[in-house]
Design a protein around this motif. Structure first.
Motif, PDB file in Angstrom:
ATOM      1  N   UNK A   8      42.722 -11.793 -20.217  1.00 20.15           N
ATOM      2  CA  UNK A   8      43.484 -10.558 -20.370  1.00 20.15           C
ATOM      3  C   UNK A   8      42.576  -9.371 -20.606  1.00 20.15           C
ATOM      4  N   UNK A   9      42.315  -8.593 -19.571  1.00 25.89           N
ATOM      5  CA  UNK A   9      41.328  -7.519 -19.640  1.00 25.89           C
ATOM      6  C   UNK A   9      41.993  -6.164 -19.421  1.00 25.89           C
ATOM      7  N   UNK A  10      43.086  -5.965 -20.142  1.00 27.55           N
ATOM      8  CA  UNK A  10      43.789  -4.697 -20.065  1.00 27.55           C
ATOM      9  C   UNK A  10      43.196  -3.671 -21.010  1.00 27.55           C
ATOM     10  N   UNK A  16      37.527  -5.227 -26.493  1.00 24.39           N
ATOM     11  CA  UNK A  16      37.271  -6.416 -27.302  1.00 24.39           C
ATOM     12  C   UNK A  16      36.123  -7.231 -26.716  1.00 24.39           C
ATOM     13  N   UNK A  17      36.141  -7.421 -25.391  1.00 24.17           N
ATOM     14  CA  UNK A  17      35.057  -8.171 -24.754  1.00 24.17           C
ATOM     15  C   UNK A  17      33.726  -7.464 -24.966  1.00 24.17           C
ATOM     16  N   UNK A  18      33.721  -6.144 -24.872  1.00 27.32           N
ATOM     17  CA  UNK A  18      32.470  -5.404 -25.081  1.00 27.32           C
ATOM     18  C   UNK A  18      31.942  -5.603 -26.502  1.00 27.32           C
ATOM     19  N   UNK A  19      32.825  -5.658 -27.478  1.00 30.38           N
ATOM     20  CA  UNK A  19      32.393  -5.904 -28.851  1.00 30.38           C
ATOM     21  C   UNK A  19      31.772  -7.297 -28.980  1.00 30.38           C
ATOM     22  N   UNK A  33      44.047  -9.359 -12.256  1.00 29.30           N
ATOM     23  CA  UNK A  33      43.498  -8.446 -11.251  1.00 29.30           C
ATOM     24  C   UNK A  33      41.976  -8.417 -11.371  1.00 29.30           C
ATOM     25  N   UNK A  34      41.285  -8.344 -10.243  1.00 31.57           N
ATOM     26  CA  UNK A  34      39.836  -8.536 -10.215  1.00 31.57           C
ATOM     27  C   UNK A  34      39.005  -7.344 -10.705  1.00 31.57           C
ATOM     28  N   UNK A  35      39.434  -6.089 -10.517  1.00 31.72           N
ATOM     29  CA  UNK A  35      38.544  -4.977 -10.878  1.00 31.72           C
ATOM     30  C   UNK A  35      38.048  -5.011 -12.322  1.00 31.72           C
ATOM     31  N   UNK A  36      38.897  -5.384 -13.267  1.00 32.94           N
ATOM     32  CA  UNK A  36      38.469  -5.430 -14.666  1.00 32.94           C
ATOM     33  C   UNK A  36      37.414  -6.511 -14.883  1.00 32.94           C
ATOM     34  N   UNK A  37      37.520  -7.628 -14.160  1.00 35.16           N
ATOM     35  CA  UNK A  37      36.509  -8.696 -14.239  1.00 35.16           C
ATOM     36  C   UNK A  37      35.169  -8.170 -13.738  1.00 35.16           C
ATOM     37  N   UNK A  38      35.195  -7.488 -12.592  1.00 34.41           N
ATOM     38  CA  UNK A  38      33.951  -6.965 -12.019  1.00 34.41           C
ATOM     39  C   UNK A  38      33.309  -5.922 -12.940  1.00 34.41           C
ATOM     40  N   UNK A  40      33.442  -5.746 -16.223  1.00 31.90           N
ATOM     41  CA  UNK A  40      32.797  -6.385 -17.368  1.00 31.90           C
ATOM     42  C   UNK A  40      31.641  -7.282 -16.943  1.00 31.90           C
ATOM     43  N   UNK A  41      31.717  -7.843 -15.742  1.00 31.37           N
ATOM     44  CA  UNK A  41      30.599  -8.642 -15.245  1.00 31.37           C
ATOM     45  C   UNK A  41      29.348  -7.775 -15.117  1.00 31.37           C
ATOM     46  N   UNK A  42      29.523  -6.521 -14.741  1.00 30.71           N
ATOM     47  CA  UNK A  42      28.391  -5.606 -14.642  1.00 30.71           C
ATOM     48  C   UNK A  42      27.775  -5.305 -16.001  1.00 30.71           C
ATOM     49  N   UNK A  43      28.521  -5.618 -17.067  1.00 38.02           N
ATOM     50  CA  UNK A  43      28.040  -5.365 -18.428  1.00 38.02           C
ATOM     51  C   UNK A  43      27.594  -6.641 -19.129  1.00 38.02           C
ATOM     52  N   UNK A  44      27.607  -7.762 -18.408  1.00 32.04           N
ATOM     53  CA  UNK A  44      27.074  -8.991 -18.981  1.00 32.04           C
ATOM     54  C   UNK A  44      28.049 -10.128 -19.157  1.00 32.04           C
ATOM     55  N   UNK A  45      29.344  -9.890 -18.919  1.00 36.10           N
ATOM     56  CA  UNK A  45      30.311 -10.982 -18.997  1.00 36.10           C
ATOM     57  C   UNK A  45      30.162 -11.899 -17.785  1.00 36.10           C
ATOM     58  N   UNK A  46      30.677 -13.127 -17.913  1.00 35.58           N
ATOM     59  CA  UNK A  46      30.576 -14.124 -16.843  1.00 35.58           C
ATOM     60  C   UNK A  46      31.955 -14.312 -16.217  1.00 35.58           C
ATOM     61  N   UNK A  47      32.137 -13.995 -14.942  1.00 31.19           N
ATOM     62  CA  UNK A  47      33.450 -14.195 -14.313  1.00 31.19           C
ATOM     63  C   UNK A  47      33.789 -15.679 -14.191  1.00 31.19           C
ATOM     64  N   UNK A  48      35.023 -16.016 -14.514  1.00 31.28           N
ATOM     65  CA  UNK A  48      35.497 -17.392 -14.340  1.00 31.28           C
ATOM     66  C   UNK A  48      36.105 -17.546 -12.955  1.00 31.28           C
TER      67      UNK A  48
END
Length: 290
Positions: A8-10, A16-19, A33-38, A40-48
Motif C-alpha cells: 500500500x503505497x498511497x 512510511x516506507x521512506x522512514x 498501481x506501478x508508479x508508486x513502486x517505481x 520508491x525503487x529509485x530511492x532504495x526499496x525493492x519491488x516485489x
C-alpha cells in the motif's frame, strides 16, 4: 537491519516506507498501481513481483484503504493462506469486527497480527511523528515495535486485543468529524453576520480551542481550500460508518454520529467525495443560502 514487506503505497504508505529506508531497513514493496513502486525503487526499496513475495518477508506492514481492500487482496486471493511471515502489522483503519476476524485468521496460520492505525497526515508521517495506536499479542508487538518506532512520535500500546486499537482510531475520527461539522455550522453562522471566517478561525485556535483541529480546519473553511485533500470526505464517511457499526455491536446509541453521517452523505451527493472533509463548511453555507 530488518527485512520488511510493505503493501500500500498511497498518501501515507510512501512516507512510511521512506522512514523505514532511512532507518536502514530493506523494504520490499508492492502496490496495485506501478508508479508508486517505481518511485520508491529509485530511492532504495525493492519491488516485489507479486503480493505473495511480500508476505514471504519476516515482517509485513500494510496500509490499505478499508475492509474491502484488505479482504480482496489478502483473503480472497489466498495470500494469507500461503504467507510465511512471522507478523503482519496492519496500519489501516478497519472495522472492529474485521480486526477481530483478522486476528483469528492470522492466529490460525501461526502468524502474529498487530493492529496499528495511526493519527496524523502525510507530512506527520514524513517527519516520523505519527501517534501509533498498537494492539496485539505481546510477542507480535515485540516484533513490530522496532519497526514502528521510525514512524512514531509515540506508540500507544492498547493491549492484546487488536480491535481495541481500531476502536480508538475510529473514536478519534468520530470526534474529529463532529468537530468539523460544528465548526462548519459555526463558520456559516458568523459569516452570515459579516464576520471574517479567517479571523474566526484564528480566534478559535488561539483561545478556547488551541491545537490543529479548529484553527487548521477553520482556516481551510475560511479559504474554501479543499484540494488537495488531507483526508477526503469519502474516507470521513467510511470512518463515521465504522463508529456507528462499532456502537451497534454494543447496542450503544451515537445520536450525533447519524447527523454527521447525513452531512457527509450530502457532500458526496454534491460530488465532493475527494475534497477534504472540511468541505462540510460549504454545505452549511449552502443551507444558509450563501
Amino acid at each position: 537491519m530488518e527485512e520488511i514487506g510493505f503493501v500500500g503505497l498511497g498518501t501515507m504508505g510512501r512516507p512510511m516506507v521512506r522512514r523505514l529506508l532511512a532507518a536502514g531497513h530493506r523494504v520490499v514493496v508492492w502496490n496495485r498501481s506501478r508508479p508508486a513502486v517505481d518511485e520508491l525503487a529509485a530511492e532504495g526499496a525493492v519491488p516485489a513481483a507479486d503480493l505473495a513475495e511480500v508476505f514471504d518477508r519476516p515482517v509485513v506492514m500494510s496500509v490499505l484503504a478499508d475492509d474491502a481492500s484488505l479482504r480482496a487482496l489478502l483473503l480472497d486471493g489466498g495470500v494469507l493462506e500461503a504467507a510465511r511471515c512471522r507478523v503482519h502489522v496492519n496500519l489501516a483503519t478497519v472495522s472492529a469486527a474485521f480486526a477481530a476476524d483478522l486476528a483469528r485468521l492470522h492466529a490460525d496460520r501461526g502468524i502474529g497480527y498487530v493492529a496499528a492505525p495511526v493519527l496524523g497526515r502525510a507530512e506527520v508521517a514524513a517527519a516520523g511523528k505519527l501517534n501509533v495506536l498498537a494492539a496485539g499479542e505481546a510477542s507480535a508487538l515485540d516484533l513490530a515495535r522496532p519497526l514502528l518506532e521510525p514512524l512514531a512520535g509515540r506508540i500507544w500500546e492498547l493491549g492484546e486485543d487488536p480491535a481495541r486499537a481500531n476502536v480508538v482510531k475510529i473514536a478519534v475520527n468520530f470526534l474529529l468529524a463532529g468537530a468539523i461539522e460544528a465548526t462548519a455550522e459555526a463558520t456559516a453562522l458568523v459569516e452570515s453576520y459579516g464576520v471574517d471566517a479567517a479571523a474566526f478561525a484564528e480566534l478559535l485556535g488561539g483561545t478556547l480551542f488551541p491545537g490543529p483541529v479548529y484553527r487548521g480546519y477553520g482556516g481551510l473553511m475560511a479559504e474554501r481550500r479543499y484540494e488537495p485533500a488531507g483526508f477526503t470526505t469519502r474516507l470521513g464517511l467510511k470512518d463515521v460508518d465504522l463508529a456507528l457499526s462499532a456502537a451497534r455491536e454494543r447496542e450503544l446509541p451515537l445520536p450525533t454520529g447519524s447527523l454527521v453521517r447525513d452531512a457527509l452523505l450530502e457532500a458526496l451527493a454534491a460530488g465532493w467525495s475527494e475534497r477534504d472533509w472540511a468541505t462540510l463548511a460549504d454545505l452549511a453555507r449552502r443551507r444558509a443560502g450563501r
